[in-house]
Design an enzyme around this catalytic site. Structure first.
Site, PDB file in Angstrom:
ATOM      1  N   ASP A  34      31.494  -7.677 -27.918  1.00 20.38           N
ATOM      2  CA  ASP A  34      30.944  -8.495 -26.821  1.00 20.38           C
ATOM      3  C   ASP A  34      30.605  -9.949 -27.201  1.00 20.38           C
ATOM      4  O   ASP A  34      29.516 -10.443 -26.858  1.00 20.38           O
ATOM      5  CB  ASP A  34      29.699  -7.813 -26.223  1.00 20.38           C
ATOM      6  CG  ASP A  34      30.004  -6.453 -25.597  1.00 20.38           C
ATOM      7  OD1 ASP A  34      31.158  -5.993 -25.669  1.00 20.38           O
ATOM      8  OD2 ASP A  34      29.068  -5.829 -25.055  1.00 20.38           O
ATOM      9  N   LYS A  81      34.598  -2.337 -21.078  1.00 19.32           N
ATOM     10  CA  LYS A  81      33.650  -1.240 -20.823  1.00 19.32           C
ATOM     11  C   LYS A  81      32.640  -1.682 -19.780  1.00 19.32           C
ATOM     12  O   LYS A  81      32.410  -2.882 -19.599  1.00 19.32           O
ATOM     13  CB  LYS A  81      32.951  -0.849 -22.123  1.00 19.32           C
ATOM     14  CG  LYS A  81      32.157  -1.999 -22.713  1.00 19.32           C
ATOM     15  CD  LYS A  81      31.564  -1.657 -24.047  1.00 19.32           C
ATOM     16  CE  LYS A  81      30.838  -2.829 -24.638  1.00 19.32           C
ATOM     17  NZ  LYS A  81      29.702  -3.343 -23.840  1.00 19.32           N
ATOM     18  N   HIS A 118      25.683 -10.206 -15.276  1.00 18.63           N
ATOM     19  CA  HIS A 118      26.343 -10.774 -16.463  1.00 18.63           C
ATOM     20  C   HIS A 118      27.735 -10.173 -16.610  1.00 18.63           C
ATOM     21  O   HIS A 118      27.996  -9.068 -16.131  1.00 18.63           O
ATOM     22  CB  HIS A 118      25.522 -10.501 -17.735  1.00 18.63           C
ATOM     23  CG  HIS A 118      25.433  -9.037 -18.069  1.00 18.63           C
ATOM     24  ND1 HIS A 118      24.557  -8.183 -17.430  1.00 18.63           N
ATOM     25  CD2 HIS A 118      26.133  -8.267 -18.931  1.00 18.63           C
ATOM     26  CE1 HIS A 118      24.728  -6.954 -17.896  1.00 18.63           C
ATOM     27  NE2 HIS A 118      25.686  -6.965 -18.802  1.00 18.63           N
ATOM     28  N   CYS A 152      24.659  -3.023 -27.529  1.00 22.12           N
ATOM     29  CA  CYS A 152      26.062  -2.579 -27.618  1.00 22.12           C
ATOM     30  C   CYS A 152      26.525  -2.301 -29.043  1.00 22.12           C
ATOM     31  O   CYS A 152      27.315  -1.380 -29.268  1.00 22.12           O
ATOM     32  CB  CYS A 152      26.955  -3.579 -26.901  1.00 22.12           C
ATOM     33  SG  CYS A 152      26.639  -3.522 -25.112  1.00 22.12           S
ATOM     34  N   HIS A 170      31.897  -5.986 -16.095  1.00 25.44           N
ATOM     35  CA  HIS A 170      31.262  -5.336 -14.951  1.00 25.44           C
ATOM     36  C   HIS A 170      31.813  -5.812 -13.610  1.00 25.44           C
ATOM     37  O   HIS A 170      32.042  -7.010 -13.429  1.00 25.44           O
ATOM     38  CB  HIS A 170      29.750  -5.613 -14.968  1.00 25.44           C
ATOM     39  CG  HIS A 170      29.057  -5.161 -16.201  1.00 25.44           C
ATOM     40  ND1 HIS A 170      29.199  -3.904 -16.736  1.00 25.44           N
ATOM     41  CD2 HIS A 170      28.169  -5.804 -17.028  1.00 25.44           C
ATOM     42  CE1 HIS A 170      28.439  -3.784 -17.809  1.00 25.44           C
ATOM     43  NE2 HIS A 170      27.818  -4.928 -18.021  1.00 25.44           N
ATOM     44  N   ASP A 187      32.361  -6.596 -22.464  1.00 26.17           N
ATOM     45  CA  ASP A 187      31.534  -6.078 -21.371  1.00 26.17           C
ATOM     46  C   ASP A 187      32.180  -6.593 -20.075  1.00 26.17           C
ATOM     47  O   ASP A 187      32.463  -7.793 -19.958  1.00 26.17           O
ATOM     48  CB  ASP A 187      30.119  -6.649 -21.557  1.00 26.17           C
ATOM     49  CG  ASP A 187      29.017  -5.728 -21.090  1.00 26.17           C
ATOM     50  OD1 ASP A 187      29.124  -4.499 -21.261  1.00 26.17           O
ATOM     51  OD2 ASP A 187      27.994  -6.246 -20.568  1.00 26.17           O
TER      52      ASP A 187
END
Ligand code: VGL
Ligand code: ZN
Length: 205
Positions: free
Chosen positions: A10, A108, A83, A153, A50, A48
């Site tokens: 990340d 992820k 984020h 993470c 989302h 990351d």
């Protein structure tokens, strides 16, 4: 170390100073990770990633604020500022991250109703990302972790690596922490209990 793999967690703009979920001094790891990665034949990057309105965002829960914890069907969830929204500049890797030989990028946290700190297993602790299968098929057994954030993470990924039967080492100075309510100390004690090794980059020789 043909069976070693560096997992760079990340290293994304939103986790940098000034970003939506800034990790203090998160930018300092970038040059060190670039140097480290050059010494690994095998490198995986995690991202990351989302969707808008994801369940880990405080903005998805009226009346809740970032850094509060709520109870979800799969367990406790810390709520974060929005984020690493898919396709936004905040979700992009830091512009100075230079790991051209990275072989795989694992995204992820892309399910709307389940978060994922870990690069292996989502927060429901059932849904896999496929990373263990990839590493096993390639015979990569010794995993080294660096990136952001140490206590979320990175730690969850290293713990899940151990649970999946890999050796795991966290390169401490190539990570930075968020440290919410002692989360960093807890992460290190959980990792020690799971035989995650803790080293400084210089000790890797
Ligand atoms: C992370 C909180 C939320 C991390 C990702 O990369 O450590 N922390 N999403
Ligand atoms: Zn996240």
């Amino acid at each position: 170390m043909r069976d070693a793999c560096l997992i760079v967690v990340d290293v994304q703009n939103d986790f940098m100073p000034g970003g939506a979920l800034a990790v203090p001094r998160g930018d300092e790891v970038v040059p060190l990770i670039n140097r480290l990665a050059a010494r690994f034949e095998n490198v995986v990057l995690t991202q990351d990633w989302h969707p808008r309105g994801q369940i880990s965002f405080a903005s998805s829960h009226p009346g809740k604020k970032p850094f509060e914890t709520i109870r979800l069907p799969y367990g406790d969830q810390v709520l974060w500022p929005d984020h690493c929204v898919q396709g936004t500049p905040g979700a992009a890797f830091h512009a100075a991250l230079a790991v051209p030989h990275a072989q795989l990028m694992v995204r992820k946290g892309f399910h709307k109703d389940v978060d994922s700190y870990s690069a292996f297993l989502e927060a429901d602790r059932k849904t896999t990302t496929g990373l263990a299968g990839y590493l096993n098929e390639r015979g990569l057994k010794q995993l080294f972790f660096c990136g952001l954030a140490t206590d979320f993470c990175v730690a969850w990924s290293a713990l899940d690596a151990r649970a999946a039967g890999f050796e795991a080492t966290v390169i401490e100075d190539a990570c930075r922490a968020i440290d919410l309510e002692d989360s960093l100390a807890k992460a290190w004690s959980d990792m020690a209990a799971a035989s995650v090794r803790r080293v400084a980059a210089a000790a890797l020789g």
